[in-house]
Structures are given as structure tokens and as C-alpha cells.
Design an enzyme around this catalytic site. Structure first.
Site, mmCIF file in Angstrom:
data_model
loop_
_atom_site.group_PDB
_atom_site.id
_atom_site.type_symbol
_atom_site.label_atom_id
_atom_site.label_comp_id
_atom_site.label_asym_id
_atom_site.label_seq_id
_atom_site.Cartn_x
_atom_site.Cartn_y
_atom_site.Cartn_z
ATOM 1 N NE ARG A 1 -2.148 -37.583 -37.337
ATOM 2 C CZ ARG A 1 -3.296 -36.910 -37.215
ATOM 3 N NH1 ARG A 1 -3.648 -36.465 -35.974
ATOM 4 N NH2 ARG A 1 -4.161 -36.660 -38.244
ATOM 5 C CG HIS B 1 -3.834 -34.149 -42.773
ATOM 6 N ND1 HIS B 1 -3.729 -35.461 -42.818
ATOM 7 C CD2 HIS B 1 -4.548 -33.789 -41.805
ATOM 8 C CE1 HIS B 1 -4.366 -36.056 -41.978
ATOM 9 N NE2 HIS B 1 -4.991 -35.037 -41.224
ATOM 10 C CD GLN C 1 -8.872 -34.143 -43.194
ATOM 11 O OE1 GLN C 1 -8.819 -34.871 -42.247
ATOM 12 N NE2 GLN C 1 -10.240 -34.354 -43.596
ATOM 13 C CG ASP D 1 -6.563 -26.792 -39.977
ATOM 14 O OD1 ASP D 1 -7.095 -27.508 -39.122
ATOM 15 O OD2 ASP D 1 -5.175 -27.012 -40.049
ATOM 16 C CB CYS E 1 -9.184 -31.463 -41.522
ATOM 17 S SG CYS E 1 -8.417 -30.277 -40.452
ATOM 18 N NE ARG F 1 -8.517 -38.609 -42.871
ATOM 19 C CZ ARG F 1 -7.669 -38.470 -41.745
ATOM 20 N NH1 ARG F 1 -7.875 -37.296 -40.878
ATOM 21 N NH2 ARG F 1 -6.396 -38.919 -41.586
#
Ligand code: CP
Length: 308
Positions: free
Chosen positions: A101, A128, A131, A224, A264, A292
Site C-alpha cells: 500500500r 485500489h 477492493q 468513497d 469500501c 476482501r
């Protein structure tokens, strides 16, 4: 040849479908795949904070027979002290995969270029993709076949989640519709890449300013945070810029009556989504968060198989 997963279209539509099929199998039989038995170690590097990604990759690597090794970039020799290439050369001799990340997509590309083990993007400024695999798996659980479904994303359509919805949704043959205020539209190159993919999968891509237009008759509604990691200094301006883009009951009513809501997480109730929607009957966010684990396990198993 080693396979990496740095962005959504590092896999073909058929490969994405295969990973999702495996994710459903692993959800039913969590310990049926043991590619890291030994145990082999998987490096999980974090330049940014995380709850879901840290937990799901740690549990996932353990489920697959391996040992997760969490590396905090700030307390290692990374974060500008040692080159990404040299870090990759050290890690690849000792770990079975590298999950990172980070901020710049270029860093992930440099890591992958110098690694003989799979490198996975667990969130960058641009994408991402892990996700989105979990999100697509969640949509399949609640709506079945992804092809032809309309997914509407409202909010910061220039961020990593929007990019991954555009590309990942197009790969799945979905009709991806995004709405953002001026200054927050997706990059033209991202839209054209998604449209190019959608032309091969039967999907489509649409960009709007009006959130109600984007959400109209959607099967899946998502958003988001308005303030992604690293954008904290712009908080006041962003909250003002996104006025009118909260997914509340009124906006949600533009979607199909059986539409599902995804986020998410972490979520900021009262900003990008109302409490009534995120905690309401159409929200499937806890399935999404759990998925996930299953989706990333499938990805790791698949990358391991492809790279051997
Ligand atoms: N959605 C997500 O990536 O959550 P974390 O930031 O908690 O890992």
C-alpha cells in the site's frame, strides 16, 4: 513469467472472472488452498494506514498456509531511505509475494520490475484493484452475473476507487456510470481506457456532473470518502465542492428499487453517504468488507499458480 497485479487491467476479463470464481470457492472452503504451506512468508508493506487491508491480507496469508510479515515503511529502510529496486531485490529472495500500500503507482511498477515474486497493489494514489475484486464478488452474491449490470459511482471520480471501478467494472462487462462536480471528473485517459475495454466486454462508460443522472436505474450504487489519504489539507474545500453529492435516501431512490449500496470504508456518515443509506436495508457493506479476505486469497492463489 511472474505475474503482478498493480492495476485492474493487469488481468484479462477471463482472468478476472476466474479469480472471482475461485474467491467464491474459497469463501465456501477457506482452507482448501495452501500455496504458502511451509510456511512461506508474504510481505505486507504499508506506507499508509489501514484496517481492512491489513487484517484481510494477514488472515488470508495465514489461511493459505503462510506467514504474513507486516512491514511499516516508516520504521523500515523504505520511505525514501533505500531505493525501491534494492528493497525488491532483498525481499524477492525471502518472500513468496509482496503486497504494498503506497502513494505513487510508479513505485509499484519499480518494485515489480525488480521482483521475481508477484507484487500486489493494495492501494495506490491511482488504483485500489483488490477492493474492486471484493466489490465485484459482493455484487455477484447479491445480483448474480455482472455482465449488463449498471454500477453508479458518485463523488470524487478522479480518485483511486473511481479509476478502479471504471477499469474493473468495464472488464466485468458492466455499465459504469460516474458523477462528479467540476474539477473531480476522471482523467480522460482513464475514461478512454475503460471505454476501450468495455467495447470488448459489452459494458459501457458514462461520465456525468448530475448524480441523479448517473444513479438512474442503477443496480449498484457506490461512493468513497471525499478526502482520500494525503488530501487532509484540502478538507474544507472538498466538503464545499462536494455539496449535493451525498448519497442519501432521495438520490438512492433514483436507482432500481432492489439496488445495493457499496462503500469500501472507512465511511464518513453525513458527508459522502447518509447514515440512513449506509446503515439501511440496501447496504451490503459488511459483506463487501468480508469479501476482501476471500477475493484477495483467490488473487494470491491465482498469481502463485500463474507465476510458477
Ligand atoms: N477499504 C480499505 O482499503 O480499507 P482500509 O483502508 O482500512 O484498508
Amino acid at each position: 513469467m511472474v505475474r503482478h497485479f498493480l492495476k485492474d487491467d493487469d488481468v484479462t476479463p477471463a482472468e478476472q472472472a476466474a479469480i472471482l470464481r475461485l474467491a467464491h470457492e474459497l469463501k465456501k472452503s477457506p482452507y482448501s488452498a495452501r500455496p504458502y504451506a511451509g510456511p512461506k512468508t508474504v510481505a505486507l508493506i504499508f506506507d499508509k494506514t489501514s484496517t481492512r487491508t491489513r487484517v484481510s491480507f494477514s488472515v488470508g496469508v495465514s489461511d493459505l498456509g503462510g506467514t504474513p510479515l507486516i512491514i511499516d515503511a516508516q520504521t523500515s529502510q523504505m520511505a525514501g531511505k533505500e531505493s525501491v529496486a534494492d528493497t525488491a531485490r532483498v525481499l524477492e529472495r525471502q518472500v513468496a509475494a509482496i503486497v504494498w500500500r503506497t502513494y505513487a503507482q510508479a513505485g509499484l511498477e519499480e518494485m515489480a520490475a525488480n521482483s521475481n515474486v508477484p507484487v500486489v497493489n493494495s492501494l495506490s494514489d491511482d488504483y485500489h484493484p483488490c477492493q474492486i475484486l471484493a466489490d465485484l464478488m459482493t455484487v455477484q452474491e447479491h445480483r448474480g452475473d455482472l455482465k449488463g449490470l449498471k454500477l453508479a459511482y458518485v463523488g470524487d471520480a478522479a480518485n483511486n476507487m473511481a479509476n478502479s471501478y471504471l477499469i474493473g467494472g468495464a472488464l466485468a462487462g458492466m455499465h459504469v456510470s460516474v458523477a462528479a462536480p467540476a474539477g473531480y471528473a476522471p482523467a480522460a485517459a482513464m475514461v478512454s481506457r475503460a471505454a476501450e475495454i468495455a467495447a470488448t466486454t459489452g459494458g459501457s462508460v458514462s461520465v456525468y456532473v448530475d448524480p441523479a443522472e448517473a444513479i438512474l436505474n442503477a443496480d449498484v450504487v457506490t461512493t468513497d470518502t471525499w478526502i482520500s489519504m494525503g488530501q487532509e489539507a484540502e478538507k474544507a474545500k472538498r466538503i464545499a465542492d462536494f455539496a449535493g453529492y451525498t448519497i442519501d435516501e432521495s438520490l438512492m431512490s433514483q436507482a432500481k428499487s432492489d439496488a445495493i449500496f457499496l462503500h469500501c470504508l472507512p465511511a464518513y456518515r453525513g458527508y459522502e453517504v447518509s447514515a440512513g443509506v449506509i446503515d439501511g436495508p440496501q447496504s451490503v457493506i459488511w459483506d463487501e468488507a468480508e469479501n476482501r479476505l476471500h477475493a484477495q486469497k483467490a488473487l494470491l492463489v491465482w498469481l502463485n499458480e500463474q507465476s510458477n
